[in-house]
Design an enzyme around this catalytic site. Sequence first.
Site, short mmCIF file in Angstrom:
data_model
loop_
_atom_site.label_atom_id
_atom_site.label_comp_id
_atom_site.label_asym_id
_atom_site.label_seq_id
_atom_site.Cartn_x
_atom_site.Cartn_y
_atom_site.Cartn_z
N TRP A 64 1.34 -53.88 -31.03
CA TRP A 64 1.28 -52.49 -30.54
C TRP A 64 -0.07 -51.86 -30.90
CZ3 TRP A 64 2.18 -48.04 -34.12
CH2 TRP A 64 2.29 -46.82 -33.45
N GLN A 118 -7.12 -51.16 -28.63
CA GLN A 118 -8.12 -51.01 -29.69
C GLN A 118 -9.01 -52.25 -29.84
OE1 GLN A 118 -6.31 -50.94 -33.58
NE2 GLN A 118 -8.16 -50.30 -34.64
N TYR A 146 3.57 -51.78 -24.29
CA TYR A 146 2.33 -51.79 -25.09
C TYR A 146 1.15 -52.07 -24.16
CZ TYR A 146 5.37 -52.15 -29.23
OH TYR A 146 6.33 -51.93 -30.19
N SER A 181 16.34 -50.61 -30.91
CA SER A 181 15.27 -50.03 -31.72
C SER A 181 15.49 -48.52 -31.83
CB SER A 181 13.92 -50.31 -31.06
OG SER A 181 12.87 -49.63 -31.73
N TRP A 238 9.27 -51.59 -38.30
CA TRP A 238 7.92 -51.35 -37.78
C TRP A 238 7.11 -50.43 -38.68
CZ3 TRP A 238 6.59 -46.43 -35.71
CH2 TRP A 238 7.61 -45.62 -35.19
N SER A 239 5.81 -50.60 -38.57
CA SER A 239 4.84 -49.85 -39.39
C SER A 239 5.17 -49.91 -40.88
CB SER A 239 4.70 -48.41 -38.91
OG SER A 239 4.16 -48.37 -37.61
N PRO A 240 5.37 -51.12 -41.43
CA PRO A 240 5.71 -51.24 -42.84
C PRO A 240 4.58 -50.79 -43.76
CG PRO A 240 5.24 -53.40 -41.91
CD PRO A 240 5.29 -52.44 -40.77
N GLN A 290 -7.13 -59.43 -41.92
CA GLN A 290 -6.07 -58.58 -42.47
C GLN A 290 -4.79 -59.38 -42.68
OE1 GLN A 290 -5.95 -55.33 -39.65
NE2 GLN A 290 -7.41 -54.12 -40.85
N GLU A 336 -4.52 -61.36 -45.89
CA GLU A 336 -4.10 -60.51 -47.00
C GLU A 336 -2.59 -60.25 -46.95
OE1 GLU A 336 -6.17 -59.20 -49.20
OE2 GLU A 336 -4.75 -57.81 -50.13
P1 NDP Z 1 1.44 -51.67 -39.91
O1 NDP Z 1 2.06 -50.57 -40.69
O2 NDP Z 1 1.46 -53.05 -40.46
O3 NDP Z 1 -0.06 -51.22 -39.58
C1 NDP Z 1 -0.98 -52.17 -39.11
C2 NDP Z 1 -2.38 -51.62 -39.15
O4 NDP Z 1 -2.77 -51.37 -40.50
C3 NDP Z 1 -3.37 -52.63 -38.63
O5 NDP Z 1 -3.46 -52.64 -37.22
C4 NDP Z 1 -4.65 -52.20 -39.32
O6 NDP Z 1 -5.20 -51.08 -38.60
C5 NDP Z 1 -4.13 -51.75 -40.69
N1 NDP Z 1 -4.15 -52.87 -41.64
C6 NDP Z 1 -3.46 -54.04 -41.58
N2 NDP Z 1 -3.74 -54.82 -42.62
C7 NDP Z 1 -4.63 -54.15 -43.39
C8 NDP Z 1 -5.30 -54.44 -44.59
N3 NDP Z 1 -5.12 -55.61 -45.22
N4 NDP Z 1 -6.13 -53.52 -45.11
C9 NDP Z 1 -6.33 -52.34 -44.47
N5 NDP Z 1 -5.75 -51.99 -43.31
C10 NDP Z 1 -4.89 -52.91 -42.76
O7 NDP Z 1 2.16 -51.81 -38.53
P2 NDP Z 1 1.94 -51.21 -37.03
O8 NDP Z 1 1.95 -49.74 -37.07
O9 NDP Z 1 0.77 -51.88 -36.43
O10 NDP Z 1 3.26 -51.72 -36.33
C11 NDP Z 1 3.57 -53.11 -36.40
C12 NDP Z 1 4.44 -53.52 -35.27
O11 NDP Z 1 5.67 -52.81 -35.28
C13 NDP Z 1 3.89 -53.24 -33.87
O12 NDP Z 1 2.89 -54.13 -33.48
C14 NDP Z 1 5.14 -53.39 -33.05
O13 NDP Z 1 5.46 -54.76 -32.90
C15 NDP Z 1 6.17 -52.71 -33.95
N6 NDP Z 1 6.36 -51.30 -33.56
C16 NDP Z 1 7.54 -50.95 -32.96
C17 NDP Z 1 7.82 -49.67 -32.58
C18 NDP Z 1 9.13 -49.36 -31.95
O14 NDP Z 1 9.32 -48.26 -31.45
N7 NDP Z 1 10.06 -50.28 -31.94
C19 NDP Z 1 6.83 -48.58 -32.75
C20 NDP Z 1 5.62 -49.02 -33.40
C21 NDP Z 1 5.42 -50.33 -33.80
P3 NDP Z 1 -6.76 -50.72 -38.60
O15 NDP Z 1 -7.55 -51.90 -39.07
O16 NDP Z 1 -7.05 -50.35 -37.19
O17 NDP Z 1 -6.87 -49.53 -39.50
#
Ligand code: NDP
Length: 337
Positions: free
Chosen positions: A22, A28, A55, A153, A206-208, A292, A295
């Site tokens: 996503w 992006q 997405y 969801s 999501w978004s852990p 990322q 890590e």
């Molecule tokens: P996260 O909370 O894991 O955030 C990921 C973002 O954090 C990355 O894209 C990056 O962004 C940043 N990041 C990751 N690793 C690191 C690191 N080691 N150090 C610093 N920054 C880091 O999850 P998302 O918000 O991306 O959501 C994950 C998934 O959840 C989605 O892809 C989707 O599959 C699902 N989802 C589902 C939804 C639903 O309604 N069912 C809604 C939203 C998500 P950056 O580098 O750009 O700062």
Amino acid sequence: MVEYRYLGNSGLRITEITYGNWVTHGLQVDRDKAIATVHRALDLGITSFDTADVYANTGAEKILGKALKGIPREDLEIFTKVYWPVGNRGPNNAGLSRKHIFDGIHGSLRRLKVDYVDLYQAHRFDYETPLEETMRAFGDIVRQGKAMYIGVSEWTAEQIREGHALAEELGFQLVSNQPQYSALWRVIEDKVVPTCEELGMSQIVWSPMAQGVLSGKYIPGEQPPAGSRATDDKGGANFVKRFMDLETLQAVQRLKPIAAEAGLSMPQMAIAWVLANPNVAAALVGASRPEQLDETVKASAITLDTNTVEAINSALAGVSNQDPQATYSVSPRTRPI
Ligand code: NDP
């Protein structure tokens, strides 16, 4: 390597760290980097992938299909979703009607270049379609072999209970819910999690990392780092702003000594925190670049001790949302067009 957990009471095992695309793929991040990140996920032992038709308006599924081409299908667990409108806007091009669910699965299979998905999820609850119609359509998709299991969801505990009962009556498995869940967003703990435990369903969350905020890289009062989601004007900045207020960012900084004491990085601690909940089958992590994931995967198999969990919870006590009512406002009351 990344450990596996069972998805609900099914026989399907998924990687407890699952890669989701996503905001990143098709928006992006450019195509080459997106594909490189999927390949890094595979190299690191992630075999489960989460996406959705909506997405990047189908772009994310297309990239995932391209990146996974040539990998034996039996070595992958692929999850996608249906509900939000994609492509042409029309009265039937959204929601969970039988028509849109079938249009949805056919489009997703085509873009992902697979014969079936492992998990097909209702991306929200549709207040305009009788639930029985929705569940019958999902049951038929399972019977046709186009999806192995069904999930939802952001459904409320009551919606999950009703959907689960219908699925059971119709002879297929409703195995999971996909809610937002992190140390900053704990709204499922009170009602959704106990209901799912009782029904034999998992959370895949999501978004852990609260979209990167729990990595601690956003320093209160300073400009966000270049290239981070908070600077992404294609959509990311708009989504992450819910966690970008000063009070939240200051509270997150209080986690740094706790992570140091536990011998973990901030991203690892954030992921280990969600995996400490036994009802969570997977943390759906995002990544804007391959490093990322190097890590993040280290969080697999880490068990946070009770003192660390308590220290995290108390550091975030004033800013973490635990209100179960928050789930009620997630699904639109009228179908989006
Ligand atoms: P996260 O909370 O894991 O955030 C990921 C973002 O954090 C990355 O894209 C990056 O962004 C940043 N990041 C990751 N690793 C690191 C690191 N080691 N150090 C610093 N920054 C880091 O999850 P998302 O918000 O991306 O959501 C994950 C998934 O959840 C989605 O892809 C989707 O599959 C699902 N989802 C589902 C939804 C639903 O309604 N069912 C809604 C939203 C998500 P950056 O580098 O750009 O700062």
